[in-house]
Design an enzyme around this catalytic site. Structure first.
Site, short mmCIF file in Angstrom:
data_model
loop_
_atom_site.label_atom_id
_atom_site.label_comp_id
_atom_site.label_asym_id
_atom_site.label_seq_id
_atom_site.Cartn_x
_atom_site.Cartn_y
_atom_site.Cartn_z
N GLU A 187 4.03 -6.48 1.66
CA GLU A 187 3.59 -6.88 0.31
C GLU A 187 3.53 -5.67 -0.63
O GLU A 187 2.47 -5.34 -1.16
CB GLU A 187 2.20 -7.52 0.39
N PRO A 188 4.65 -4.99 -0.86
CA PRO A 188 4.60 -3.80 -1.70
C PRO A 188 4.52 -4.13 -3.18
O PRO A 188 5.20 -5.03 -3.67
CB PRO A 188 5.93 -3.11 -1.40
N GLY A 189 3.67 -3.44 -3.91
CA GLY A 189 3.60 -3.61 -5.36
C GLY A 189 3.96 -2.31 -6.03
O GLY A 189 5.01 -2.14 -6.64
N ARG A 190 3.06 -1.32 -5.88
CA ARG A 190 3.23 -0.03 -6.54
C ARG A 190 4.56 0.64 -6.18
O ARG A 190 5.21 1.21 -7.04
CB ARG A 190 2.08 0.89 -6.12
N GLY A 227 0.76 -1.25 0.00
CA GLY A 227 0.00 0.00 0.00
C GLY A 227 0.78 1.28 0.00
O GLY A 227 0.20 2.35 -0.20
N CYS A 276 -13.35 3.34 -28.54
CA CYS A 276 -14.67 3.94 -28.71
C CYS A 276 -15.40 4.04 -27.38
O CYS A 276 -16.38 3.32 -27.12
CB CYS A 276 -15.49 3.13 -29.70
N TYR A 310 0.21 -1.68 -12.17
CA TYR A 310 -1.22 -1.68 -12.50
C TYR A 310 -1.47 -1.03 -13.85
O TYR A 310 -2.46 -0.31 -14.04
CB TYR A 310 -2.03 -0.99 -11.38
N ARG A 338 -5.96 2.96 -15.76
CA ARG A 338 -6.06 3.71 -14.50
C ARG A 338 -6.75 5.07 -14.61
O ARG A 338 -7.59 5.40 -13.78
CB ARG A 338 -4.68 3.86 -13.84
N1 LLP Z 1 -1.41 -7.02 -0.69
C1 LLP Z 1 -2.72 -7.15 -0.92
C2 LLP Z 1 -3.49 -8.14 -0.15
C3 LLP Z 1 -3.34 -6.34 -1.90
O1 LLP Z 1 -4.64 -6.47 -2.11
C4 LLP Z 1 -2.58 -5.41 -2.63
C5 LLP Z 1 -3.18 -4.57 -3.67
C6 LLP Z 1 -1.19 -5.33 -2.36
C7 LLP Z 1 -0.65 -6.13 -1.37
C8 LLP Z 1 -0.29 -4.38 -3.08
O2 LLP Z 1 -0.63 -3.05 -2.87
P1 LLP Z 1 0.35 -1.87 -3.35
O3 LLP Z 1 1.61 -1.96 -2.52
O4 LLP Z 1 0.63 -2.08 -4.78
O5 LLP Z 1 -0.40 -0.65 -3.10
N2 LLP Z 1 -5.40 -1.40 -9.55
C9 LLP Z 1 -5.29 -0.41 -8.50
C10 LLP Z 1 -4.57 -0.96 -7.28
C11 LLP Z 1 -5.25 -2.17 -6.70
C12 LLP Z 1 -4.52 -2.70 -5.51
C13 LLP Z 1 -5.10 -4.00 -5.07
N3 LLP Z 1 -4.42 -4.61 -3.98
C14 LLP Z 1 -4.56 0.81 -9.06
O6 LLP Z 1 -4.26 0.82 -10.24
O7 LLP Z 1 -4.36 1.78 -8.35
#
Ligand code: LLP
Length: 417
Positions: free
Chosen positions: A275-278, A239, A345, A373, A314
């Site tokens: 659990e970092p993604g973004r 997050g 379209c 994403y 997005r």
């Molecule tokens: N862990 C869990 C259980 C999650 O549901 C998520 C993201 C993450 C980790 C990773 O979160 P991050 O570190 O990336 O914020 N499509 C949306 C974002 C959806 C996120 C869903 N869960 C966007 O484009 O902003």
């Protein structure tokens, strides 16, 4: 420090001019920087110092095999939400023993696959799911390690579509049911209680919600300990936000220190998984797109580009802001205000409203902060092939996914006999 910067008036990824990539590969096209991915992962890893930890990159943010492989080489763990994502992690050389599974609707087949591969932990979202895991693990003659994903009911102060920790959300087990759910888990023969997990949302730019969530999780850990259930790891989710539009999200250090300090202040000293993604992938990628036409009506100027909402969803789905810049600077031209729109379209097919750009047809633009994403949410809507993905590594560029073909788009389909 960005790995995307101007050199002699031309935007580069590391040492490679983006104009070279567009010439060779065509547009639309995603470009990632290996150095940027590694830098982000390392800042988190180093921030933990000697506190035992595991960084489980959220595969959903960008699941390209090369991205996963770069992180696996650093020793990363992975957070997955499907069997498909585990398959990718294994293909990319990731270690299943460092994989955690999240998700609200884990199917039997998915559970069979992850249990067979002995992943580190399944983050459970309900008693019904617990019973299903017991059944699957028993049939496989093994035990499954689990965490309960609790819903701490805190407001992550982010876009409602990406907030997950509020009571009304579908995610997690409500706090008030957590003790009973852990007690049920303890009765099950093929379940091993390992961890406790929470994830409150995404693109979080303020540390207060993390502190609240961690405190609630810790309260539960001590209640569990009182009834003889011991927890061996805190999984504090992902997050952490990034800078899309001048936001000032916390640094990796401030974020990790908040997690560690809040934990230690309660007298609990457990290993922490995140659990970092973004945070890892978001600013490690750009989308290259070419201006097809300029179009004007009585109230608007449009820059019509070759990338659309199928390539980058997005802005349409979340009204998300992505900076859009000229790859070649034109300092001599006066900018005008444009809506940057795609070929799809749909009126929502807008990559950016009211952007100050000095553009002509055939100019190359970069849509910034599109490492997370972005490709992962791309579709074939309008029968458009998904764009290729390139990874830059120093002076080199590698095609890590070639452009799809129309034949591939139709190959799983059939007409009536
Ligand atoms: N862990 C869990 C259980 C999650 O549901 C998520 C993201 C993450 C980790 C990773 O979160 P991050 O570190 O990336 O914020 N499509 C949306 C974002 C959806 C996120 C869903 N869960 C966007 O484009 O902003």
């Amino acid at each position: 420090m960005s790995q995307f910067s101007y050199l002699n008036g031309s935007l580069h990824a590391e040492q490679v001019p983006l104009t070279d990539i567009a010439e060779q590969i065509g547009t639309p096209c995603y470009v990632y920087s290996r150095a940027a991915l590694e830098h982000q992962w390392n800042t988190l890893d180093q921030a933990f110092g000697d506190h035992e930890h595991l960084i489980c990159y959220a595969v959903k943010a960008n699941s390209n095999l090369a991205v996963l492989n770069v992180l696996a080489r650093l020793g990363s763990g992975f957070d997955i939400v499907s069997a498909g994502e585990l398959r990718r992690v294994i293909m990319a050389g990731g270690d299943p023993a460092k994989v955690v599974l999240s998700g609200v609707a884990k199917s039997r087949a998915e559970l069979e696959y992850v249990i067979e591969n002995q992943i580190r932990c399944i983050n459970v979202e309900s008693i019904a799911e617990l019973e299903r895991i017991e059944e699957v693990a028993a049939a496989a003659g093994t035990t499954a390690k689990i965490a309960l994903r609790v819903n701490p009911d805190v407001d992550a102060q982010t876009h409602p579509y990406i907030a997950t920790g509020l009571e009304q959300s579908k995610f997690g087990v409500p706090m008030q049911d957590a003790l009973a759910t852990y007690q049920r888990a303890e009765e099950l023969q093929h379940i091993e209680i390992f961890s406790i997990a929470c994830h409150i949302g995404s693109q979080i730019t303020n540390l207060a919600p993390y502190k609240d969530a961690v405190n609630r999780v810790l309260e539960l850990v001590s209640q569990l300990s009182d009834i003889g259930i011991s927890i061996q790891q805190l999984d504090l989710g992902g997050g952490l936000g990034i800078d899309y539009q001048g936001e000032s999200p916390p640094t990796a250090e401030a974020y990790v220190n908040t997690l560690i300090d809040t934990t230690r202040a309660s007298g609990i000293n457990l290993p922490i998984a995140i659990e970092p993604g973004r945070y890892i992938a978001g600013n490690a990628g750009v989308l290259l797109t070419t201006v097809e036409y300029l179009k004007h009506n009585s109230s608007k100027n449009f820059a019509v580009v070759d990338a659309g909402m199928n390539d980058l969803l997005r802005p349409s789905l979340y009204h998300a802001y992505h900076e859009i810049v000229n790859v070649k600077e034109h300092p001599e031209n006066k900018p005008s205000v444009y809506d940057v729109v795609g070929p799809v379209c749909e009126s929502a097919d807008v990559l950016g409203y009211d952007r100050h750009l000095s553009v002509q047809a055939d100019d190359l633009l970069a849509v910034m902060s599109t490492g997370a994403y972005a490709f992962a949410m791309a579709s074939n809507y309008n029968s458009r092939v998904r764009p290729p993905e390139i990874m830059v590594d120093g002076n080199d560029m590698h095609i890590v996914r070639r452009r799809e073909t129309l034949e591939e788009l139709m190959q799983a389909e059939a007409v009536l006999p």
